[in-house]
Design a protein around this motif. Structure first.
Motif, PDB file in Angstrom:
ATOM      1  N   ALA A 137     -23.337  -3.141  -0.062  1.00 51.43           N
ATOM      2  CA  ALA A 137     -21.892  -3.212   0.118  1.00 51.43           C
ATOM      3  C   ALA A 137     -21.506  -4.504   0.804  1.00 51.43           C
ATOM      4  CB  ALA A 137     -21.401  -2.017   0.931  1.00 51.43           C
ATOM      5  N   PHE A 147     -22.295  -7.517  -1.900  1.00 48.62           N
ATOM      6  CA  PHE A 147     -21.390  -7.519  -3.039  1.00 48.62           C
ATOM      7  C   PHE A 147     -19.938  -7.646  -2.599  1.00 48.62           C
ATOM      8  CE2 PHE A 147     -24.889  -4.879  -5.124  1.00 48.62           C
ATOM      9  CZ  PHE A 147     -25.515  -6.011  -5.591  1.00 48.62           C
ATOM     10  N   GLU A 168     -19.578 -10.623 -12.911  1.00 47.83           N
ATOM     11  CA  GLU A 168     -19.419  -9.271 -12.373  1.00 47.83           C
ATOM     12  C   GLU A 168     -20.811  -8.717 -12.113  1.00 47.83           C
ATOM     13  OE1 GLU A 168     -17.088  -6.813 -14.891  1.00 47.83           O
ATOM     14  OE2 GLU A 168     -15.372  -8.175 -14.943  1.00 47.83           O
ATOM     15  N   ASN A 192     -22.659  -2.515  -9.540  1.00 41.63           N
ATOM     16  CA  ASN A 192     -22.161  -1.680  -8.450  1.00 41.63           C
ATOM     17  C   ASN A 192     -23.364  -0.953  -7.828  1.00 41.63           C
ATOM     18  OD1 ASN A 192     -22.748   0.656 -10.027  1.00 41.63           O
ATOM     19  ND2 ASN A 192     -20.722   0.513 -11.006  1.00 41.63           N
ATOM     20  N   GLU A 248     -25.448   1.248 -10.158  1.00 38.61           N
ATOM     21  CA  GLU A 248     -26.269   0.450 -11.075  1.00 38.61           C
ATOM     22  C   GLU A 248     -27.433  -0.213 -10.335  1.00 38.61           C
ATOM     23  OE1 GLU A 248     -22.826  -0.921 -14.289  1.00 38.61           O
ATOM     24  OE2 GLU A 248     -22.993  -1.931 -12.359  1.00 38.61           O
TER      25      GLU A 248
END
Length: 568
Positions: free
Chosen positions: A63, A66, A92, A95, A98
């Motif tokens: 977190a 990213f 991109e 997440n 993924e």
């Protein structure tokens, strides 16, 4: 609280509350493990993974990384030159769900190929070690979400293929000695540590070349060549801890560059894993070839932004018949720099020529790296001569004449091989001596530039005066034989005014170098820290060509993103 400090606190909390695997650590060569074995008999830890532990760790570390990526891509810095048009897609990245799937699939596919050990670590200390460097000039916030320890080119290809599938950033790691944030993980992702890929694959004595894996150190390589009495050695010699993979990534040089050139001159071919897992070889094994594009030239110096080097065929050369090492002091740094330029302009084939100012000589004395030897604390040139006995003596005589004409003192020669190592170690230990002097809260900023010989004395004199006028504890040293020198500055990182002075000093040095038709980095490479300087050096059109190469080989921008150039 800074993001970096917040990350460290999170790491401590995770260790207390989450069941994780033990970090996969590789002892130093010859170091005994707790079982009494050495690295010749590796011990692997058997991890205890659970879906919850993976998710907890990736959620916390990921977190952060990213999130910073998203923030960094919102608006360009004021005054920035845009290298991308409105049609250029913004990368991109995966997440968290993924990312979890990526780790799961890598484990599954690697184990299905017969690998019994888990090659993935999410230990908090491991993540921190692969995202932060105490001697780097910059440490962007963010850490990798996991560290992978592949054992083969095939395993690296598996990692790349799955990361490409899920758009997960990949950051290569070998020696960890880079100085410009080259292996940092500002966008999270997986750090690929080649620690277990450190072998000699093939030695071709008659052809004077050798095939090696990326994590073998240049010193270890030369030691193994010496142990078998090969009569050959690999001449590129950067910092003692440097590994071949990182040396290729940064196109490093070292003290021998004045005679033997830089890393690019010693690479015959490379095995490279591309962003999608494709494995290519850049050339065959002859020392020269004009077959197609020079792909070696693209990958050497690319810092892992175009692919991951898993094998390299390197040239070797014959160990010279005779060596001599000497030092000579000067009244001023300008006198020393002028003498160095004179040696090069006279075409004298010295093996190495290094400079250290009076501050750095004092640092070596204080650090005690060469104790009990105490050095004269004056600007000093270090010379290494090699070749035939007659050739060495002729070169010494010619160099002595030039140094004397530039107010140099008497030459002090090493009497034997042991003393040669001692004299030369003063230069080799310079950064470590500086690091040893740090007090709490202090850091060392070490960075480099290079200029044409004719401007060397000018830039060194002005740069040193500025550091002194600002009251900085700073030194000048470097591979002066090829116009390359370094500033090393100790400063208190907790005091904004000190950091501002250092940044101004470094910026001015780089700008001077560029004004003198020099370069913003002679050997440390661009990394995260010198992207703005690269743009100023080559211009937006040239950087746009680099960007096109990047987009062709890595359209998802997952290979060491944010290094050399910013993301679209």
């Amino acid at each position: 609280m800074s993001t970096k400090h917040y990350t460290r606190r999170l790491a401590s909390a995770w260790r207390r509350t989450v069941s994780t695997c033990t970090a996969v650590e590789k002892p130093f060569p010859g170091q005994s493990s707790s079982t009494g074995r050495t690295w010749a008999e590796p011990i692997y830890h058997h991890p205890r993974w659970s879906g919850r532990s993976v998710f907890a760790l990736t959620a916390s570390a990921g977190a952060l990384g990213f999130g910073l990526a998203a923030a960094a891509l919102q608006d360009p810095p004021k005054g920035a030159v845009m290298l991308f048009d409105s049609k250029t897609p913004t990368p991109e990245y995966a997440n968290l769900r993924e990312m979890e799937a990526t780790l799961r699939e890598i484990r599954h596919e690697v184990s299905s190929k017969g690998e019994e050990e888990d090659i993935i670590s999410t230990d908090p200390d491991d993540l921190h070690a692969h995202g932060y460097s105490e001697w780097s000039t910059v440490n962007p916030d963010g850490l990798p979400v996991a560290v992978a320890y592949p054992r083969s080119t095939e395993q690296v290809a598996i990692i790349a293929k799955i990361c490409h599938k899920y758009r997960v950033p990949i950051i290569p790691y070998s020696g960890g000695s880079s100085l410009e944030g080259n292996f940092s993980a500002p966008y999270g992702g997986i750090s690929v540590d080649f620690a277990y890929m450190d072998q000699i694959i093939q030695f071709n004595k008659e052809d004077m070349d050798i095939v090696v894996q990326p994590s073998i150190g240049w010193q270890d390589l030369n030691e193994q060549l010496s142990n078998i009495s090969s009569g050959l050695f690999f001449p590129i010699d950067p910092g003692p801890s440097a590994k071949i993979g990182g040396m290729i990534g940064t196109n490093c040089s070292g003290t021998n560059a004045v005679k033997y050139g830089t890393m690019k001159d010693w690479v015959i071919n490379l095995t490279v894993v591309l962003a999608d897992g494709t494995i290519i070889k850049t050339r065959k094994r002859p020392r020269k070839s004009s077959a197609g594009y020079n792909l070696n030239g693209i990958f050497v110096g690319s810092e892992g932004t175009l692919g991951l080097v898993t094998e390299a065929t390197l040239k070797l050369t014959v160990i010279p018949e005779d060596f001599s090492v000497a030092v000579v002091t000067f009244p001023t740094i300008r006198d020393a720099a002028s003498a160095a330029a004179g040696v090069m302009q006279a075409g004298i084939p010295v093996a190495a020529m290094e400079i250290m100012d009076e501050v750095q000589m004092k640092v070596v004395n204080l650090g005690g790296a060469t104790a009990p030897r105490v050095w004269k604390e004056s600007p000093t040139l270090f010379f290494k001569f090699s070749g035939t006995k007659a050739g060495v003596q002729e070169n010494i005589t010619r160099v002595q004449g030039i140094t004397k004409a530039n107010k140099g003192g008497n030459f002090e020669f090493a009497k034997d091989q042991l003393e040669q190592k001692l004299l030369w170690s003063a230069r080799k230990e310079s950064l470590w001596s500086m690091l040893a002097l740090r007090k709490e809260g202090e850091e060392v900023w070490s960075t480099d530039v290079a200029v044409p010989f004719s401007r060397l004395a000018d830039i060194i004199e002005v740069s040193k005066k500025e550091m002194d006028d600002l009251g900085l504890f700073a030194s000048i040293l470097g591979h002066i034989g090829d116009g390359n020198f370094h500033e090393s500055i100790i400063y208190n990182s907790t005091k904004k005014d000190e950091r501002d002075k250092v940044e101004m000093c470094v910026t001015n040095m780089v700008n001077r170098a560029l004004e003198m038709e020099g370069t913003c980095t002679g050997e440390h490479s661009i990394g995260w820290g010198k992207k703005a300087s690269l743009l100023k050096e080559v211009g937006p059109e040239t950087l746009a060509v680099m960007r096109q190469i990047k987009m062709a080989l890595d359209p998802l921008w997952i290979m060491n993103p944010g290094k050399i150039m910013d993301l679209p």
